[in-house]
Write an enzyme that holds these catalytic residues in place. Structure first.
Site, PDB file in Angstrom:
ATOM      1  CG  HIS A  75      12.670   5.820   3.037  1.00 45.05           C
ATOM      2  ND1 HIS A  75      12.230   5.385   1.822  1.00 45.05           N
ATOM      3  CD2 HIS A  75      13.201   4.734   3.647  1.00 45.05           C
ATOM      4  CE1 HIS A  75      12.463   4.087   1.704  1.00 45.05           C
ATOM      5  NE2 HIS A  75      13.050   3.671   2.809  1.00 45.05           N
ATOM      6  CE1 TYR A 204       6.164   8.367  -3.039  1.00 50.54           C
ATOM      7  CE2 TYR A 204       3.898   8.170  -3.785  1.00 50.54           C
ATOM      8  CZ  TYR A 204       4.832   8.116  -2.772  1.00 50.54           C
ATOM      9  OH  TYR A 204       4.430   7.806  -1.495  1.00 50.54           O
ATOM     10  N   PRO A 296      -4.485   6.432  -1.645  1.00 48.87           N
ATOM     11  CG  PRO A 296      -3.910   4.378  -2.610  1.00 48.87           C
ATOM     12  CD  PRO A 296      -5.009   5.389  -2.543  1.00 48.87           C
ATOM     13  CE  LYS A 300       0.510  13.448   4.371  1.00 48.89           C
ATOM     14  NZ  LYS A 300       1.785  12.888   4.791  1.00 48.89           N
ATOM     15  CE1 TYR A 388       5.214  10.607   0.011  1.00 50.01           C
ATOM     16  CE2 TYR A 388       6.588  10.185   1.926  1.00 50.01           C
ATOM     17  CZ  TYR A 388       5.919   9.729   0.812  1.00 50.01           C
ATOM     18  OH  TYR A 388       5.943   8.394   0.488  1.00 50.01           O
TER      19      TYR A 388
HETATM   20  C1  PHB Z   1       3.583   1.296   0.645  1.00 50.71           C
HETATM   21  O1  PHB Z   1       4.779   1.033   0.866  1.00 50.71           O
HETATM   22  O2  PHB Z   1       2.705   0.442   0.768  1.00 50.71           O
HETATM   23  C2  PHB Z   1       3.182   2.670   0.223  1.00 50.71           C
HETATM   24  C3  PHB Z   1       4.159   3.664   0.175  1.00 50.71           C
HETATM   25  C4  PHB Z   1       3.797   4.931  -0.237  1.00 50.71           C
HETATM   26  C5  PHB Z   1       2.498   5.217  -0.615  1.00 50.71           C
HETATM   27  C6  PHB Z   1       1.526   4.230  -0.559  1.00 50.71           C
HETATM   28  C7  PHB Z   1       1.871   2.940  -0.146  1.00 50.71           C
HETATM   29  O3  PHB Z   1       2.180   6.458  -1.044  1.00 50.71           O
END
Ligand code: PHB
Length: 397
Positions: A75, A204, A296, A300, A388
């Site tokens: 990504h 997000y 989450p 991280k 990130y």
């Molecule tokens: C996930 O794909 O489970 C996932 C992706 C990004 C995050 C948290 C969980 O910030």
């Protein structure tokens, strides 16, 4: 009781414990990893799915997995969605790095396979684990193995990689440690859905109804989350109600359409920030979630655990070669330098993107202003991209 000896005893055979055991084996150092869970219990616990650039490099360079490159998805950015529109953060342009979508369960399976292939000593299903004599020269790890035999493992060093609910961190006497916490007034409702991919990158989203995250697993299975009350119950959320809530939070004038399907699994994930310092007590060292937890948002947790054990393997190797625990002094400052950056990053992403019911209109408007500032500023967007995709590994002192 069966008495055994090893150089490094590892409590916990999740990704942190197994990666440590693997890196030690590459350096010619013996270890035994013991976990209370069975391999299939660990493999079936869904966790986050994003690997930083350095985490992928560690898996590939240490010979654990090239599956991450074949089956993981690179990504090159994420979408921040607010006020009903997407704003792309271009990781490649801003930070010269990517992340990989590759679930933690796959990282665990690759590590467990690599340990089995290389003759690693991993004991799953080991009950009644206890650690003792941490400040002596020969700490011990006691457990009852899968066949019901009681064992005492005598070690040169012990590592607590037993997660946020493990026993190791509680063995450090209160006067020898400081615990830092932050609780949040929300949680995530996570679910897996049999549905097609809705967008090429993770979204997000912040909305007046709360946060939502659209992530992925495969062409036909997706992983998604939405902000919920910490007391939310899975049984109160039917599939229809979940999709309706997700659509409400992702609505906008740009025609974005969330692609739905049957929901395969639902969980409520608690939120918490936690660090226990120092990461060493006598001959015991803490790594991964046993030492620190992050919420989450930003994924991280696993990346931090892998960064910890990479530093720890190198320090243990020095201590073993020199037959002297002196090098262990370097572990806490080196690991914590990254831990606190990640604590801040996770806290920042979390508070910027979630709705806090206790706040007022001012907080809501201010956070939208913050997001608008980040996406409009090259420096702001780069700060997010660097955090990130992960900061470069700490330089040895
Ligand atoms: C996930 O794909 O489970 C996932 C992706 C990004 C995050 C948290 C969980 O910030």
């Amino acid at each position: 009781m069966r008495i055994e000896h090893t150089t490094v005893g590892i409590v916990g055979a999740g990704p942190a414990g197994l990666m440590l055991s693997h890196l030690l084996a590459l350096a010619g150092i013996a270890s035994v990893a013991v976990d209370a869970r069975t391999r299939s219990e660990i493999e079936n616990t869904h966790r986050a799915g994003i690997l930083e650039h350095d985490s992928v490099r560690l898996l590939v360079d240490s010979g654990v997995s090239d599956r991450v490159l074949r089956e993981g998805h690179e990504h090159r950015g994420i979408r921040l969605r607010f006020d009903g529109a997407d704003h792309r953060i271009d990781f490649q342009r801003l930070a010269g790095a990517s992340t990989w979508l590759y679930p933690q369960t796959a990282v665990f399976a690759d590590l467990a396979d690599a340990r089995a292939r290389d003759g690693g000593d991993v004991r799953f299903d080991g009950r009644d684990t206890a650690v003792d004599r941490l400040t002596g020269d020969e700490p011990v790890l006691r457990f009852t193995d899968a066949d019901g035999i009681e064992a005492e493992l005598r070690c040169d060093y012990l590592v607590g990689a037993d997660g946020s609910r493990g026993l190791c961190r509680a063995q450090v006497p209160a006067e020898h440690r400081t615990q830092y916490f932050r609780e949040y007034p929300f949680a995530w409702f996570g679910f897996l859905a049999a549905a097609p991919v809705s967008a090429p990158e993770l979204i997000y989203a912040r909305s007046e109804h709360g946060f939502a995250l659209v992530s992925q697993r495969t062409e036909t299975v997706q992983r998604m989350y939405f902000q919920c009350d910490p007391g939310a119950r899975v049984e109160d959320w039917s599939d229809e109600r979940i999709w309706e809530e997700m659509r409400r939070r992702l609505a906008g004038g740009d025609g974005f359409e969330l692609r739905a399907g049957p929901i395969l699994e639902k969980t409520v994930l608690p939120f918490r920030s936690f660090v226990q310092e120092p990461l060493r007590y006598g001959r015991m060292l803490l790594a991964g979630d046993a030492a620190h937890t992050v919420p989450p948002t930003g994924a991280k947790g696993l990346n931090l655990a892998l960064a910890d054990v990479r530093v720890l393997a190198e320090i243990l190797e020095r201590a073993v070669r020199q037959r002297d625990p002196g090098p262990l002094d370097d572990y806490t400052p080196r690991a914590l330098a990254r831990v606190w950056k990640a604590q801040h990053f996770s806290y920042w992403m979390t508070t910027m993107l979630h709705r806090d019911e206790r706040g007022d209109g001012f907080d809501e408007r201010r956070r939208l202003g913050e997001l608008a500032g980040i996406v409009a500023s090259e420096a702001g967007a780069r700060y997010l991209a660097e955090g990130y995709t992960g900061w470069p590994a700490a330089v040895p002192v």
